[in-house]
Design a protein around this motif. Sequence first.
Motif, PDB file in Angstrom:
ATOM      1  N   ASP A   1       0.828  -1.223   0.057  1.00  0.00           N
ATOM      2  CA  ASP A   1       0.051   0.174   0.062  1.00  0.00           C
ATOM      3  C   ASP A   1       0.919   1.299   0.039  1.00  0.00           C
ATOM      4  O   ASP A   1       0.615   2.273  -0.551  1.00  0.00           O
ATOM      5  N   ARG A   2       2.023   1.167   0.681  1.00  0.00           N
ATOM      6  CA  ARG A   2       2.684   2.367   0.905  1.00  0.00           C
ATOM      7  C   ARG A   2       3.331   2.592  -0.558  1.00  0.00           C
ATOM      8  O   ARG A   2       3.705   3.635  -1.109  1.00  0.00           O
ATOM      9  N   MET A   3       3.939   1.569  -1.198  1.00  0.00           N
ATOM     10  CA  MET A   3       4.384   1.646  -2.732  1.00  0.00           C
ATOM     11  C   MET A   3       3.439   2.136  -3.451  1.00  0.00           C
ATOM     12  O   MET A   3       3.903   2.950  -4.329  1.00  0.00           O
ATOM     13  N   GLU A   4       2.277   1.683  -3.499  1.00  0.00           N
ATOM     14  CA  GLU A   4       1.122   1.967  -4.263  1.00  0.00           C
ATOM     15  C   GLU A   4       0.730   3.894  -4.052  1.00  0.00           C
ATOM     16  O   GLU A   4       0.651   4.307  -5.046  1.00  0.00           O
ATOM     17  N   LYS A   5       1.080   4.010  -2.800  1.00  0.00           N
ATOM     18  CA  LYS A   5       0.757   5.603  -2.499  1.00  0.00           C
ATOM     19  C   LYS A   5       1.711   6.383  -3.221  1.00  0.00           C
ATOM     20  O   LYS A   5       1.620   7.562  -3.793  1.00  0.00           O
ATOM     21  N   ILE A   6       3.131   5.808  -3.504  1.00  0.00           N
ATOM     22  CA  ILE A   6       4.462   6.495  -3.896  1.00  0.00           C
ATOM     23  C   ILE A   6       3.753   6.393  -5.497  1.00  0.00           C
ATOM     24  O   ILE A   6       4.351   7.442  -6.147  1.00  0.00           O
ATOM     25  N   ALA A   7       3.518   5.456  -6.043  1.00  0.00           N
ATOM     26  CA  ALA A   7       3.081   5.254  -7.503  1.00  0.00           C
ATOM     27  C   ALA A   7       2.068   6.060  -7.870  1.00  0.00           C
ATOM     28  O   ALA A   7       1.771   6.114  -9.265  1.00  0.00           O
ATOM     29  N   GLU A   8       1.181   6.364  -6.976  1.00  0.00           N
ATOM     30  CA  GLU A   8      -0.219   7.109  -7.553  1.00  0.00           C
ATOM     31  C   GLU A   8      -0.009   8.095  -8.358  1.00  0.00           C
ATOM     32  O   GLU A   8      -0.720   8.230  -9.283  1.00  0.00           O
ATOM     33  N   PRO A   9       0.537   9.332  -7.856  1.00  0.00           N
ATOM     34  CA  PRO A   9       0.870  10.287  -8.802  1.00  0.00           C
ATOM     35  C   PRO A   9       1.299  10.011 -10.307  1.00  0.00           C
ATOM     36  O   PRO A   9       0.820  10.580 -11.336  1.00  0.00           O
ATOM     37  N   LYS A  10       2.099   8.964 -10.307  1.00  0.00           N
ATOM     38  CA  LYS A  10       2.680   8.728 -11.433  1.00  0.00           C
ATOM     39  C   LYS A  10       1.635   7.981 -12.327  1.00  0.00           C
ATOM     40  O   LYS A  10       1.336   8.204 -13.762  1.00  0.00           O
ATOM     41  N   LEU A  11       0.603   7.080 -11.950  1.00  0.00           N
ATOM     42  CA  LEU A  11      -0.377   6.527 -12.514  1.00  0.00           C
ATOM     43  C   LEU A  11      -1.398   7.476 -12.843  1.00  0.00           C
ATOM     44  O   LEU A  11      -1.991   7.195 -14.117  1.00  0.00           O
ATOM     45  N   GLU A  12      -1.820   8.340 -11.978  1.00  0.00           N
ATOM     46  CA  GLU A  12      -2.662   9.465 -12.448  1.00  0.00           C
ATOM     47  C   GLU A  12      -2.379  10.155 -13.651  1.00  0.00           C
ATOM     48  O   GLU A  12      -3.147  10.477 -14.392  1.00  0.00           O
ATOM     49  N   ASP A  13      -0.971  10.562 -13.837  1.00  0.00           N
ATOM     50  CA  ASP A  13      -0.630  11.284 -15.004  1.00  0.00           C
ATOM     51  C   ASP A  13       0.095  10.265 -16.180  1.00  0.00           C
ATOM     52  O   ASP A  13       0.855  10.535 -16.637  1.00  0.00           O
ATOM     53  N   ALA A  14      -0.710   9.218 -16.278  1.00  0.00           N
ATOM     54  CA  ALA A  14      -0.269   8.187 -17.184  1.00  0.00           C
ATOM     55  C   ALA A  14      -0.152   8.833 -18.741  1.00  0.00           C
ATOM     56  O   ALA A  14      -1.294   9.126 -19.089  1.00  0.00           O
ATOM     57  N   SER A  15       1.208   9.189 -18.935  1.00  0.00           N
ATOM     58  CA  SER A  15       1.495   9.913 -20.330  1.00  0.00           C
ATOM     59  C   SER A  15       1.952   8.957 -21.355  1.00  0.00           C
ATOM     60  O   SER A  15       1.440   9.267 -22.585  1.00  0.00           O
ATOM     61  N   THR A  16       2.148   7.643 -21.389  1.00  0.00           N
ATOM     62  CA  THR A  16       2.849   6.760 -22.038  1.00  0.00           C
ATOM     63  C   THR A  16       2.059   5.668 -22.385  1.00  0.00           C
ATOM     64  O   THR A  16       1.003   5.270 -21.106  1.00  0.00           O
ATOM     65  N   PRO A  17       1.827   4.968 -23.212  1.00  0.00           N
ATOM     66  CA  PRO A  17       0.988   3.561 -23.406  1.00  0.00           C
ATOM     67  C   PRO A  17       1.272   2.803 -22.300  1.00  0.00           C
ATOM     68  O   PRO A  17       0.290   1.873 -21.624  1.00  0.00           O
ATOM     69  N   LEU A  18       2.711   2.577 -22.080  1.00  0.00           N
ATOM     70  CA  LEU A  18       3.033   1.569 -21.293  1.00  0.00           C
ATOM     71  C   LEU A  18       2.697   1.867 -19.664  1.00  0.00           C
ATOM     72  O   LEU A  18       1.963   0.753 -19.067  1.00  0.00           O
TER      73      LEU A  18
END
Lengths: 202, 226
Positions: free
Chosen positions: B150-167
Amino acid sequence: MHGVAPALGLASPVISTETPTRPTRTASDEDVRLARACAEGDTGVFEQIYREHGDRMKSMAYNHLGNVSDAEDAVQETFLKVHRAASTYTGEAAFSTWLYRVLINTCYDALRKRQRRIQEAPIDDFITSSRPGRSVDDAKRMTLRKMLAELPEQRRTVFMLFEVEGLSHAEIGQILNISEGNSKWILFATKKQLREQWKRNS
Amino acid sequence: MDSLRYQKTTTGTVETKLMNVTCETFDNLLFEGDAFSMQVAAQHAKRCQACAEKLASWNEISDAAREMRTTWSNDMLWPRIDRAIRAEKRQSRSRLWQIAAALLIFATLGGVAWRAHQKMRAAEFDNAILRASAVDQVEAAEKAHIAAIDRMEKIAEPKLEDASTPLMVSYKEKLILLDDAIAECQTNIDRNRQNAHLRRQLLAIYSEKQRTLQEVLREGNHVSNQ
């Protein structure tokens, strides 16, 4: 007792005085002691009972069953039943009365088991009368025996116990589980019936 | 003296009562049958031929009956009865022993059965405690693992919200699918806490989610560096 006479069609008894010629004995401490000893299997007490009542028991059994062998078997069976059931003796009647009741019931059982009436059983003629000076001839005795054999069980027993064994109506009542008055009535009716046959035979 | 008085009284009464006796009431005396009634009957019979005959046959029957009382001597009868009573006593004593032995055997068997039952219950209790503590340990480990993810998910959350690449978009979709799978697996585990297979499956999904999040973070860092 007085209630029985009108039912018979008899007038009210003229004489109401009753002489207690055959007193009834009720249970005493000695009776209770005997019953306890019997329940414990005290053979000395059984022997005492046999010495006191054996002859009368044999006579009762013989007059019901008609032969010595069956009579002796019934007496033996009675002692065994007394041994088994003495703990149930409540003392409402004298021990001897209770003993005779067991004997009479044993005789009834034996008769039912054999599925034959007394007249079919061989009547032993070698038996001697207990009275040394006999006033009645053998023929009359045999006639009476045959007449009795034709009577219903209860009538025969009442007659035997009163006339042959000399028990009182109160004792007979306790043995057969009937009232004293009923015993008296049965005896009267039986003797009346026998008297008719007796006259015909004479 | 008393007997004389009695006789006198009785005789007097007999004479008095005799006057009331008729042939019709004669049977009443026979019915009563006691000594007094028979005495009155005998007195009446002296004056009446029909009743005299009745009384004679009545008494004859009684006389014949009295002589029916029979007796015989058999010295073997009492010993026979004695033996029978003794045999019965022995039998009843041995029957008592049999009953006592049966009761003893029954009690022993009952005791053994009760003890075995108690032992079985104790063993079951111990097993249940062991099972419960093992499950508790697993669940504690799972919780720690999930908290870390969950902690890791919180860190990754902003990056996933601004998903700019198809990957990054495909990572996001994969994580949604993994979350659905985790929820379903968790529901099944709640129904059967001790199912080890489900727990392994859940662990595998979490591991996959962990790997995916690590890849998301790595990819995010790579993109920001560029």
